[in-house]
Design an enzyme around this catalytic site. Structure first.
Site, mmCIF file in Angstrom:
data_model
loop_
_atom_site.group_PDB
_atom_site.id
_atom_site.type_symbol
_atom_site.label_atom_id
_atom_site.label_comp_id
_atom_site.label_asym_id
_atom_site.label_seq_id
_atom_site.Cartn_x
_atom_site.Cartn_y
_atom_site.Cartn_z
ATOM 1 C CB CYS A 1 -0.883 7.163 1.353
ATOM 2 S SG CYS A 1 -2.101 6.037 2.068
ATOM 3 C CD GLU B 1 -2.695 -1.511 0.161
ATOM 4 O OE1 GLU B 1 -2.865 -0.579 -0.654
ATOM 5 O OE2 GLU B 1 -3.237 -2.610 0.040
#
Length: 365
Positions: free
Chosen positions: A146, A112
């Site tokens: 993110c 991720e």
């Protein structure tokens, strides 16, 4: 039939920006699938790591779950362990190193990572609502997320109106840079990187608009005020890499196809945020832009929908967790075929003349 079975021991490497969420949430799927876990915390989460190391044994035995502190070099050694699966959340550069280390053990990875997640405001959507929602996400954790909005595409005729709205909205939430509700930048290196990127943009002709009254930054507290970046050149540092801070480039556009071409010219983003009530426009963006996940008419919220998988694509990551997809990720979906007592497959054994005779007898009936 398919039997989901535990993989074994899953390694989890946790970043600093949401250390509690990103250490415990993956364990839901990992444990649901029947695995054990080792969790390595960030060097910027030392206090939380010590707390978890101390308290977790009261809930999970050492043969089920263990936490590790980053005391220097632990992350490198951790990623080289022969796990049955490895989950990493963090930067693309570190993700490449983790994947290379895991490859030595042929260990499957879920990565991720980050990416320049764009918001696209269409002219049919209320501009104030879009600005309120985008700036809420951009200022949250001072942009150190993110899946935050990295930059926003705004119709050319509405850019100044968007800037005016931003200047009015942000001070109502954070009256000053010193507000206890506004987050600092994690460390000196990240702080200096963001200031250098802002200076680079100015030198190349961009306009940086401070959205709070007072100073643009405070070195003692490592706080940088939310800024809009206007007239941003494509080759400046703010546009070359993920910003991961409270600076929002506003990019004018004249057509959606122009936006699509711009996004598709770079790495695939971790998220896409279209703002429009026109379903055809939304579907056009969804069909022509590949991203990790999507929130329509808002930002970030797809991450919290735990009946949806979460994960990136291309340079923004690989694999999924959350929801049933997380259970599947941390399981071996083992196929089982059971032969019947009597099988027509025996006719496929040589000599093959028997098969021809049987077919002719069948056809002649």
């Amino acid at each position: 039939r398919v039997i989901p079975q535990p993989l074994g021991v899953v390694g989890v490497i946790v970043p600093w920006n949401f250390p509690l969420n990103l250490s415990l949430v993956p364990l839901t799927a990992i444990f649901a699938a029947g695995n054990r876990a080792l969790v390595k915390m960030s060097e910027n989460s030392r206090h939380l790591a010590q707390l978890l190391i101390k308290e977790m044994p009261a809930y999970f035995g050492a043969d089920k779950l263990q936490f590790f502190d980053e005391t220097g070099g632990v992350g490198v050694a951790f990623s080289k362990l022969p796990f049955d699966h490895l989950l990493f959340t963090g930067s693309g550069a570190t993700g490449r190193a983790v994947m290379a280390a895991a490859a030595q053990n042929l260990c499957a990875v879920t990565l991720e990572l980050g990416g320049k997640a764009p918001a696209v405001v269409c002219d049919d959507f209320d501009l104030r609502t879009a600005a309120e929602r985008i700036l809420f996400v951009k200022c949250l954790n001072a942009g150190q997320i993110c899946t935050t909005v990295d930059h926003v595409f705004v119709p050319r005729a509405q850019v100044q109106a968007f800037a005016d709205l931003a200047a009015a909205i942000v001070p109502t939430r954070y009256p000053a840079l010193a507000s206890a509700d506004y987050t600092a930048i994690i460390d000196e290196r990240a702080f200096n990187r963001l200031l250098a990127a802002m200076d680079d943009a100015r030198e190349r002709g961009a306009r940086l608009l401070n959205l709070l009254p007072g100073p643009a930054f405070d070195r003692a507290s490592r706080k940088i005020a939310p800024h809009l970046a206007l007239d941003v050149p494509a080759d400046c540092a703010l546009m070359r890499g993920e910003i991961f801070g409270p600076i929002l480039p506003v990019l004018p556009y004249d057509s959606l196809d122009e936006v699509i071409a711009h996004i598709n010219s770079g790495p695939r983003p971790l998220a896409l945020y279209p703002f429009s009530h026109d379903r055809q426009r939304v579907e056009h963006l969804l069909n022509h832009v590949m991203s990790g996940g999507v929130s329509v008419n808002d930002a970030l919220f797809h991450v919290g929908q735990h009946d949806l998988p979460f994960g990136g694509v291309g340079e923004s990551g690989m694999g999924h967790y959350h929801s049933k997809e997380g259970f599947d990720t941390f399981s071996k979906l083992r196929p089982v075929f059971e032969q019947a007592r009597w099988s027509g497959l025996s006719l496929l054994n040589p000599p093959y003349g028997r098969l021809a005779d049987a077919m002719l007898k069948f056809l002649s009936r």
